[in-house]
Design a protein around this motif. Structure first.
Motif, PDB file in Angstrom:
ATOM      1  N   GLU A 130       0.884  -1.073  -0.080  1.00 52.78           N
ATOM      2  CA  GLU A 130       0.092   0.068   0.072  1.00 52.78           C
ATOM      3  C   GLU A 130       0.736   1.395  -0.105  1.00 52.78           C
ATOM      4  OE1 GLU A 130      -2.496  -3.134   1.597  1.00 52.78           O
ATOM      5  OE2 GLU A 130      -0.377  -2.726   1.881  1.00 52.78           O
ATOM      6  N   PRO A 131       2.001   1.284   0.923  1.00 49.89           N
ATOM      7  CA  PRO A 131       2.783   2.531   0.750  1.00 49.89           C
ATOM      8  C   PRO A 131       3.267   2.926  -0.696  1.00 49.89           C
ATOM      9  CG  PRO A 131       3.062   1.542   2.948  1.00 49.89           C
ATOM     10  CD  PRO A 131       2.372   0.494   1.961  1.00 49.89           C
ATOM     11  N   GLY A 132       3.660   1.886  -1.254  1.00 48.73           N
ATOM     12  CA  GLY A 132       4.154   1.981  -2.606  1.00 48.73           C
ATOM     13  C   GLY A 132       3.243   2.499  -3.672  1.00 48.73           C
ATOM     14  N   MET A 133       1.809   2.007  -3.495  1.00 49.87           N
ATOM     15  CA  MET A 133       0.641   2.390  -4.341  1.00 49.87           C
ATOM     16  C   MET A 133       0.272   3.890  -4.090  1.00 49.87           C
ATOM     17  SD  MET A 133      -2.936   2.937  -4.363  1.00 49.87           S
ATOM     18  CE  MET A 133      -3.988   1.916  -3.765  1.00 49.87           C
ATOM     19  N   VAL A 134       0.576   4.227  -2.740  1.00 48.55           N
ATOM     20  CA  VAL A 134       0.230   5.691  -2.440  1.00 48.55           C
ATOM     21  C   VAL A 134       1.338   6.390  -3.058  1.00 48.55           C
ATOM     22  CG1 VAL A 134       0.306   7.396  -0.404  1.00 48.55           C
ATOM     23  CG2 VAL A 134      -0.818   5.235  -0.245  1.00 48.55           C
ATOM     24  N   ASN A 135       2.711   6.091  -3.079  1.00 45.17           N
ATOM     25  CA  ASN A 135       3.666   6.765  -3.727  1.00 45.17           C
ATOM     26  C   ASN A 135       3.339   6.959  -5.085  1.00 45.17           C
ATOM     27  OD1 ASN A 135       6.295   8.254  -3.784  1.00 45.17           O
ATOM     28  ND2 ASN A 135       6.845   6.329  -4.859  1.00 45.17           N
ATOM     29  N   ALA A 136       3.143   5.891  -5.792  1.00 44.08           N
ATOM     30  CA  ALA A 136       2.901   6.015  -7.322  1.00 44.08           C
ATOM     31  C   ALA A 136       1.840   6.958  -7.721  1.00 44.08           C
ATOM     32  CB  ALA A 136       2.680   4.487  -8.000  1.00 44.08           C
ATOM     33  N   VAL A 137       0.550   6.568  -6.925  1.00 41.12           N
ATOM     34  CA  VAL A 137      -0.461   7.350  -7.200  1.00 41.12           C
ATOM     35  C   VAL A 137      -0.452   8.898  -7.245  1.00 41.12           C
ATOM     36  CG1 VAL A 137      -3.053   7.843  -6.660  1.00 41.12           C
ATOM     37  CG2 VAL A 137      -2.249   5.557  -6.934  1.00 41.12           C
ATOM     38  N   LEU A 138       0.214   9.389  -6.015  1.00 40.67           N
ATOM     39  CA  LEU A 138       0.294  10.677  -5.684  1.00 40.67           C
ATOM     40  C   LEU A 138       1.366  11.332  -6.560  1.00 40.67           C
ATOM     41  CD1 LEU A 138      -0.187  10.936  -1.856  1.00 40.67           C
ATOM     42  CD2 LEU A 138      -1.631  11.348  -3.541  1.00 40.67           C
ATOM     43  N   ASP A 139       2.407  10.536  -6.851  1.00 40.74           N
ATOM     44  CA  ASP A 139       3.656  11.123  -7.884  1.00 40.74           C
ATOM     45  C   ASP A 139       2.645  11.300  -9.300  1.00 40.74           C
ATOM     46  OD1 ASP A 139       6.511  11.199  -8.410  1.00 40.74           O
ATOM     47  OD2 ASP A 139       5.812   9.792 -10.053  1.00 40.74           O
ATOM     48  N   LYS A 140       1.953  10.534  -9.624  1.00 41.46           N
ATOM     49  CA  LYS A 140       1.390  10.692 -10.835  1.00 41.46           C
ATOM     50  C   LYS A 140       0.547  12.130 -10.775  1.00 41.46           C
ATOM     51  CE  LYS A 140      -1.379   8.422 -14.400  1.00 41.46           C
ATOM     52  NZ  LYS A 140      -2.083   7.198 -14.818  1.00 41.46           N
ATOM     53  N   ILE A 141      -0.215  12.106  -9.868  1.00 44.51           N
ATOM     54  CA  ILE A 141      -1.074  13.352  -9.846  1.00 44.51           C
ATOM     55  C   ILE A 141      -0.335  14.654  -9.660  1.00 44.51           C
ATOM     56  CG2 ILE A 141      -2.592  14.729  -7.979  1.00 44.51           C
ATOM     57  CD1 ILE A 141      -3.900  11.943  -7.680  1.00 44.51           C
ATOM     58  N   ALA A 142       0.887  14.411  -8.792  1.00 45.73           N
ATOM     59  CA  ALA A 142       1.891  15.561  -8.794  1.00 45.73           C
ATOM     60  C   ALA A 142       2.547  16.092 -10.142  1.00 45.73           C
ATOM     61  CB  ALA A 142       3.354  15.444  -7.593  1.00 45.73           C
ATOM     62  N   ARG A 143       2.783  15.176 -11.046  1.00 46.90           N
ATOM     63  CA  ARG A 143       3.477  15.394 -12.146  1.00 46.90           C
ATOM     64  C   ARG A 143       2.160  15.909 -13.013  1.00 46.90           C
ATOM     65  NH1 ARG A 143       8.525  13.323 -12.652  1.00 46.90           N
ATOM     66  NH2 ARG A 143       9.118  11.940 -10.895  1.00 46.90           N
ATOM     67  N   GLU A 144       1.102  15.599 -12.828  1.00 48.27           N
ATOM     68  CA  GLU A 144      -0.033  16.315 -13.620  1.00 48.27           C
ATOM     69  C   GLU A 144      -0.280  17.818 -13.073  1.00 48.27           C
ATOM     70  OE1 GLU A 144      -3.266  13.523 -13.567  1.00 48.27           O
ATOM     71  OE2 GLU A 144      -2.358  12.054 -14.596  1.00 48.27           O
ATOM     72  N   VAL A 145      -0.451  17.895 -11.818  1.00 47.64           N
ATOM     73  CA  VAL A 145      -0.947  19.289 -11.301  1.00 47.64           C
ATOM     74  C   VAL A 145       0.489  20.120 -11.177  1.00 47.64           C
ATOM     75  CG1 VAL A 145      -2.998  18.199 -10.630  1.00 47.64           C
ATOM     76  CG2 VAL A 145      -1.318  18.510  -8.909  1.00 47.64           C
ATOM     77  N   ARG A 146       1.412  19.683 -10.880  1.00 41.63           N
ATOM     78  CA  ARG A 146       2.609  20.334 -10.439  1.00 41.63           C
ATOM     79  C   ARG A 146       3.862  20.170 -11.420  1.00 41.63           C
ATOM     80  NH1 ARG A 146       3.481  21.380  -4.198  1.00 41.63           N
ATOM     81  NH2 ARG A 146       1.465  21.342  -3.518  1.00 41.63           N
ATOM     82  N   GLY A 147       3.934  19.895 -12.670  1.00 41.20           N
ATOM     83  CA  GLY A 147       4.805  19.470 -13.519  1.00 41.20           C
ATOM     84  C   GLY A 147       5.921  20.053 -13.428  1.00 41.20           C
TER      85      GLY A 147
END
Length: 159
Positions: A130-147
């Motif tokens: 789960e922590p790895g999944m949290v990292n992956a999902v939030l990283d994807k969002i961060a790259r979209e909203v704060r590229g």
């Protein structure tokens, strides 16, 4: 108390409050009052709940609830196909929503710091993937909203 420790405590409390709200049906005002009065900075049933920056806790909790209609589709888009947010376990859903809110609406917090904090929160509840999944999902969002914060970094697609 250091600001970063108080903010970490606020993030943990927000996740717990969001979970409590989902399970019990409590509203944001009731959950906020309960956590500030009985949980934050106290030992409850042998579990020590860390102190938290109250204003930050309030902003995160209120913000996640108010912006959920914008946050949830963002999370659905970042999750693996076939795994919409509604299929994710409630605590994990609370972690993802709080992290996404911070990435989308709290530009004063560096994206990498927010992601790291919510991965740490995930480790408070889970010992598996789960922590790895949290990292992956939030990283994807961060790259979209704060590229711009990721421009020129390895894995950003820009050199």
């Amino acid at each position: 108390m250091a600001k970063s420790i108080a903010r970490s405590g606020a993030r943990l409390a927000v996740v717990q409050a969001l979970y409590e709200m989902e399970i019990s049906g409590k509203g944001v005002i009731e959950a906020m009052a309960e956590f500030e009065t009985f949980w934050i900075g106290r030992t409850v049933e042998g579990i020590e709940h860390p102190p938290a920056e109250t204003a930050f806790f309030r902003d995160l909790l209120r913000g996640v609830v108010e912006e959920q209609r914008a946050i949830d589709p963002q999370l659905d888009g970042a999750l693996a196909q076939g795994w919409p947010l509604k299929r994710i376990e409630a605590v994990l859903r609370a972690i993802l929503r709080a992290g996404a809110y911070e990435l989308m609406y709290r530009r004063d917090v560096p994206a990498r710091a927010a992601i790291s904090e919510y991965v740490d929160v995930a480790y408070s509840f889970y010992g598996g993937d789960e922590p790895g999944m949290v990292n992956a999902v939030l990283d994807k969002i961060a790259r979209e909203v704060r590229g711009a914060e990721f421009a020129g970094l390895p894995g950003s697609g820009k050199a």
